[in-house]
Every structure is written in structure tokens, then in C-alpha cells.
Design an enzyme around this catalytic site. Sequence first.
Site, PDB file in Angstrom:
ATOM      1  N   VAL A  23       0.828  -1.208   0.000  1.00 33.76           N
ATOM      2  CA  VAL A  23       0.000   0.000   0.000  1.00 33.76           C
ATOM      3  C   VAL A  23       0.864   1.260   0.000  1.00 33.76           C
ATOM      4  CG1 VAL A  23      -1.683   1.341   1.317  1.00 33.76           C
ATOM      5  CG2 VAL A  23      -1.932  -1.139   1.130  1.00 33.76           C
ATOM      6  N   ASP A  41      10.404   3.125   6.192  1.00 35.62           N
ATOM      7  CA  ASP A  41      10.045   1.789   6.636  1.00 35.62           C
ATOM      8  C   ASP A  41      11.137   1.294   7.571  1.00 35.62           C
ATOM      9  OD1 ASP A  41       7.963  -0.535   5.375  1.00 35.62           O
ATOM     10  OD2 ASP A  41       9.693  -1.311   6.475  1.00 35.62           O
ATOM     11  N   THR A 126      -6.141  -0.530   7.943  1.00 39.21           N
ATOM     12  CA  THR A 126      -7.496  -1.006   8.214  1.00 39.21           C
ATOM     13  C   THR A 126      -7.676  -1.252   9.706  1.00 39.21           C
ATOM     14  OG1 THR A 126      -7.593  -2.058   6.050  1.00 39.21           O
ATOM     15  CG2 THR A 126      -9.191  -2.780   7.697  1.00 39.21           C
ATOM     16  N   CYS A 266      -6.652  -8.649   3.681  1.00 38.23           N
ATOM     17  CA  CYS A 266      -7.883  -7.856   3.686  1.00 38.23           C
ATOM     18  C   CYS A 266      -9.112  -8.708   3.985  1.00 38.23           C
ATOM     19  CB  CYS A 266      -8.057  -7.138   2.345  1.00 38.23           C
ATOM     20  SG  CYS A 266      -6.915  -5.762   2.102  1.00 38.23           S
TER      21      CYS A 266
END
Length: 435
Positions: A23, A41, A126, A266
Site C-alpha cells: 500500500v 520503513d 485497516t 484484507c
Amino acid sequence: MLNLYEKLKNRDEKLAVVGLGYVGMPLAVEFAKMLDVIGFDINQAKIESYKNGIDVTGEVGNEALAVTSVHFTYNERNLRDAAFYVVAVPTPISDDKRPNLFPVEESSRVVGRNIKPGSVVVFESTVYPGVTEDVCVPIIEKTSGLVCGKDFWVGYSPERINPGDRVNTLTNIVKVVSGMNTEVLELVAKVYELIIEAGVFRASGIKVAEAVKVVENAQRDVNIAFVNELALVFDRMGIDTNEVVDGMNTKWNALGFRPGLVGGHCIGVDPYYFIYEAERLGYHSQIIQSSRRINDSMSEFVADSTIRQMIYNGVRIKGSNVAVLGFTFKENCPDTRNTKVIDVINGLRNYGVNVYVNDEVADQREIDEHYGLKLINIKEMPKVDCVVLTVAHDGYLQMTQEYLISMFKNNAPIVFIDVKGIFRGKLNVDAYWSL
């Protein structure tokens, strides 16, 4: 607030993407076409790959990565140069199916240690409704000593990237955006409108936007569970589930879902975030919980069905060789997170079967780290008693019947398990089975 937007456009301020996976990395590369971008990161090896023009995610490609202006770094102090942060880290589940918020909590601490007054933080990870404001904001405040709503502001924009999809990409999927107030909402919307050609949907609040992401994946999970349940029953009836779906799809309002293994980060994960928060509020999920139970059971069903087909065709199970083709959670994508193929493999091994796994797309380093499994080049694989095609990578779709037969032991029955029914009606073998 809109002054920050102008500063970003004029490159007087920088945008930082925290988390450079499937993403975050495409986001950073796309934003860098319009703004000055810092890509952060904690994985040093990943950062070095990006700096060398190697796209380990396969989402943008080496050519695009080689020419991007993103400042890739694993040094969090570089984040102090930014004023607009996008947090895009994974939000997995624990072994007991409860949300594991550690990555997003730790990212909030990273932001908190480096944020400056006047900054905006947008979360893409999420989560269940309430996490951004009730979990992340207090961590940033405690770590930074700043006050949300006075010294910094937050928004939420759920990621919608579909790994491996070359049609529905970042820029042509409508982006849901939200902010803690109207002014923040407009800033977040304008920043994303710089790169999202499909436009943005302005949610009325952060919790609404958080709910959108969880619900859209739970909806797909429920629909797949429906056809998976059909497959479980039709298998007992001797009916081809995919043929039934073909017939159903002739009606204009059919949804077209197919049976299969439901893994990934997901659809196989997000519903548990909804279930967790619902139960915390005193409601026991029924439809979504049942769908998860059905979909999580399909790996065992595939393994058991494979053994059954081998027995029907006279194959001695203990010590037999089975080739599993495909390990990632979906086709043409190197991502192995939450792959259900590992459960198929373990199910077969429980019967005393020797399992040999091939996947030319998967990242062996990632598999070593998370699964301790060695992949085998398909040309070096020993002769087998059964082939299980679990993932429809393009390379596998080129297999001819002659090539398939050449994988089997001499004079052995050809037992082919085609989980997604890719070769349905195309092969003349001794035993063919699909969901």
C-alpha cells in the site's frame, strides 16, 4: 490549514509515507510525481532494495522505482522534515483472531517522536471504527507532548489497493477520505485529489471512513462464503459448483463470486476487526462470524478432498508425493501474508504425504521468515502422485496436458486437483476435482 496544502504543492513542506509495503510504496511513488516525499520503513533490507530500483512488492515495477524522487529511508529522524504524514502499515490479527494493533501503535509512536507543530497525520491502515481517535491519537500526544486539534490534526483514508491488480490501480479507485473536522477533511481531500484520478468520497467523520473499509471486505467475505458453502454441499451431490455459478450468472443481477481459498491481508482479516468491536459492544456477529468460519474451513476441505481423490484412484497415501503449485494468497502477486495454502499443505502432511511446493512469483525470503518452507523449482520437482493447483498464476495457465502428465510417476493415475476450476473441461485425466 489550506496553507499547508500550498506549501506541499510548492515543495516548501514534505509528505511522508510511513510503511512501504503493497500500500505505502505505490502511494509514495505516486505522490512523488507531485510533491516532495519521504518514504519510511523500519525494514532496512526493503529500503535498500527500493534504493537500488528493485520493487519487492511488484506493484509499480523496477522501472518506475528507478526514476522516482522518493527519499527512501529507515532512519525515522528523517520524518522530522515532513508536515503531512500518511501511515500505511499492516493491521494483522493474532492467533486467537483478535486485532493486532501493534504495527499501527508503534507507527504512531514513530510519528509522535518526530512530528512538528502544524502537521497532519492520515491513517490508511485497516482498523475498526474508533482506533484512529481513541488509540492512535493518544499515543501521538503522549509521545510528542503535542495536543491533537491544537498542535496537530488527524484524518483517515482507508487503503483500497488490490495487490497484483493491473486494472484497478491506486489512481483509478475512488478514495474515501475523512478528517477530524471540516477543515482537515478538505485538506486531506485536496492532497489525495492530486493523485487519485477517480476522485474522492468525503466521509462525514473518521469513524465512518474506518467502517467503510471493514464493511467492504466483510461483504466480499460473506459472498464468497455463500458459494463456498454451495461447494461443500454440491461436492456431496456430485454437482459441478462452477457450472451452477455459470448458469446463475446468466441472470442480470447475479454477483458472480466463485468458491476458493480466502486469505490475504484484507478479506481474510478485516471481518475479524468488525467482529471484535461488535462483541466488545455487546453484539455477537452472526452472518459475518459464520462466513469467516466457512471460509477458514476450506483449506481442510481441499486437503481432505485431495486425499479422497487419491484413494479413489488407488494411490497409496503414506509416502506419496504431492506437488502444490502456488503459495501466495492470490494470483500474480508475491504477497504470502495469511495465505491459506499453508493450511492445505499442513493438512496433506497430516496424512503422511510428501508435499513439494512451487511458486515462481512468491518471495522466498518472506516465506523463510514466516513459514520456514522451501520452494522447489518446478523443473527440479520429483515425480508425483498428485498435483494440486492452488493459485492461478499466469505461468501455470500455460501448462499443457502433456506437461502436466510429465510431472507424474510412470504409469501412475493422473490425479489433478484444480482448486479454482481453471482447467475445467480442458483436461483428459484420470481424476479431476475442483471446488
